[in-house]
Enzyme design. Structure first.
Site, PDB file in Angstrom:
ATOM      1  N   GLU A  57      17.730 -66.977  22.576  1.00 15.33           N
ATOM      2  CA  GLU A  57      17.853 -67.894  23.709  1.00 15.33           C
ATOM      3  C   GLU A  57      17.884 -69.306  23.148  1.00 15.33           C
ATOM      4  OE1 GLU A  57      18.427 -69.531  27.121  1.00 15.33           O
ATOM      5  OE2 GLU A  57      16.697 -70.219  25.987  1.00 15.33           O
ATOM      6  N   CYS A  88      25.936 -66.274  18.248  1.00 17.37           N
ATOM      7  CA  CYS A  88      25.618 -66.410  19.665  1.00 17.37           C
ATOM      8  C   CYS A  88      24.795 -67.681  19.919  1.00 17.37           C
ATOM      9  CB  CYS A  88      24.921 -65.159  20.176  1.00 17.37           C
ATOM     10  SG  CYS A  88      24.925 -65.006  21.975  1.00 17.37           S
ATOM     11  N   ILE A 143      26.799 -60.593  24.005  1.00 13.90           N
ATOM     12  CA  ILE A 143      25.661 -60.493  24.916  1.00 13.90           C
ATOM     13  C   ILE A 143      25.335 -61.890  25.436  1.00 13.90           C
ATOM     14  CG2 ILE A 143      23.253 -59.774  25.192  1.00 13.90           C
ATOM     15  CD1 ILE A 143      23.643 -57.946  22.756  1.00 13.90           C
ATOM     16  N   ARG A 144      25.615 -62.130  26.702  1.00 14.48           N
ATOM     17  CA  ARG A 144      25.414 -63.474  27.288  1.00 14.48           C
ATOM     18  C   ARG A 144      25.952 -64.538  26.333  1.00 14.48           C
ATOM     19  NH1 ARG A 144      19.501 -64.684  28.844  1.00 14.48           N
ATOM     20  NH2 ARG A 144      20.538 -66.483  29.787  1.00 14.48           N
ATOM     21  N   HIS A 188      27.646 -60.748  17.897  1.00 12.90           N
ATOM     22  CA  HIS A 188      26.493 -60.342  17.099  1.00 12.90           C
ATOM     23  C   HIS A 188      26.885 -59.322  16.031  1.00 12.90           C
ATOM     24  CE1 HIS A 188      23.266 -62.006  19.746  1.00 12.90           C
ATOM     25  NE2 HIS A 188      24.197 -61.873  20.672  1.00 12.90           N
ATOM     26  N   GLU A 190      25.347 -58.565  13.423  1.00 12.16           N
ATOM     27  CA  GLU A 190      24.139 -57.909  12.911  1.00 12.16           C
ATOM     28  C   GLU A 190      23.777 -56.652  13.691  1.00 12.16           C
ATOM     29  OE1 GLU A 190      22.728 -60.610  16.172  1.00 12.16           O
ATOM     30  OE2 GLU A 190      24.246 -60.658  14.601  1.00 12.16           O
TER      31      GLU A 190
END
Length: 214
Positions: A57, A88, A143-144, A188, A190
């Site tokens: 975040e 991200c 993801i977002r 991502h 990873e």
């Protein structure tokens, strides 16, 4: 006559370990034959040849960078050419300009780009797709995720979302960039077990340190 050969030590790459998918990045880096370690204190930066800013975040990581007194020293190192890779949330923090972000969010900088935070939508809008990343097919997990709205001169675009009917507004959006010693992806790597993006970053670091694989 015996000839001694000096093999350079592997580079040391840190993963900012304040919040996010830290362990996954450490595992991916270990597969690339480097010394990978979590980083939480300013003095630890001096032991590194490069750093990964993980997904998570971005506003939370921003606040923690300040609380742990890492923001200013890390920002200064990146400005001076220290290699950094952000995935991200890491892409958001490395961007110079963020759309839809909080006014009090701090930036590390290093990429002359404008990114849009949560551009792909909410958690339920997370998706996977195959990308052409610098000539190689890479399976990407979003993801977002942010996307890059604009790039300045000197920024290399490495990947965009394929233009398909299913992609909708995301079609053609920039999701991987590089500028000098700074690399960023909206996805991502990873999480997929494919370490090619990490190897790209490791190669960038090796190019500066002169380290060679044993």
């Amino acid at each position: 006559m015996l000839v001694s050969m000096v093999v350079a030590a592997p580079p040391v790459i840190g993963v900012l370990a304040l919040q996010g998918d830290v362990q996954e990045h450490l595992v991916s880096l270990a597969k690339c034959d480097v010394t990978a370690r979590p980083i939480r204190r300013p003095e630890e930066l001096e032991e590194l040849d490069g750093i990964v800013i993980p997904g998570g975040e971005s506003t939370t990581i921003s606040k923690l960078l300040v609380n742990f007194e890492l923001l200013e020293p890390l920002k200064a190192k990146i400005k001076a050419g220290f290699p950094a890779y952000g995935s991200c949330a890491g892409m958001i923090l490395l961007a110079e300009t963020v759309l839809d972000g909080r006014e009090d969010q701090e930036q590390l900088g290093g990429l002359a780009v404008t990114v849009r935070r949560n551009a792909f939508g909410r958690q339920i809008d997370s998706f996977e797709t195959d990308l052409d990343l610098a000539g190689e097919s890479v399976h990407a997990v979003f993801i977002r995720a942010p996307w890059v709205e604009a790039v300045s001169e000197g920024v290399e675009v490495l990947a965009t979302v394929p233009v398909t009917a299913e992609a909708g507004d995301a079609a053609g959006r920039i999701v991987a960039v590089r500028q000098g010693n700074v690399l960023a992806t909206a996805f991502h790597p990873e999480l997929t077990g494919d370490e090619r993006v990490h190897r790209l970053f490791v190669d960038m670091v090796r190019g500066l340190t002169g380290s060679e694989e044993k």
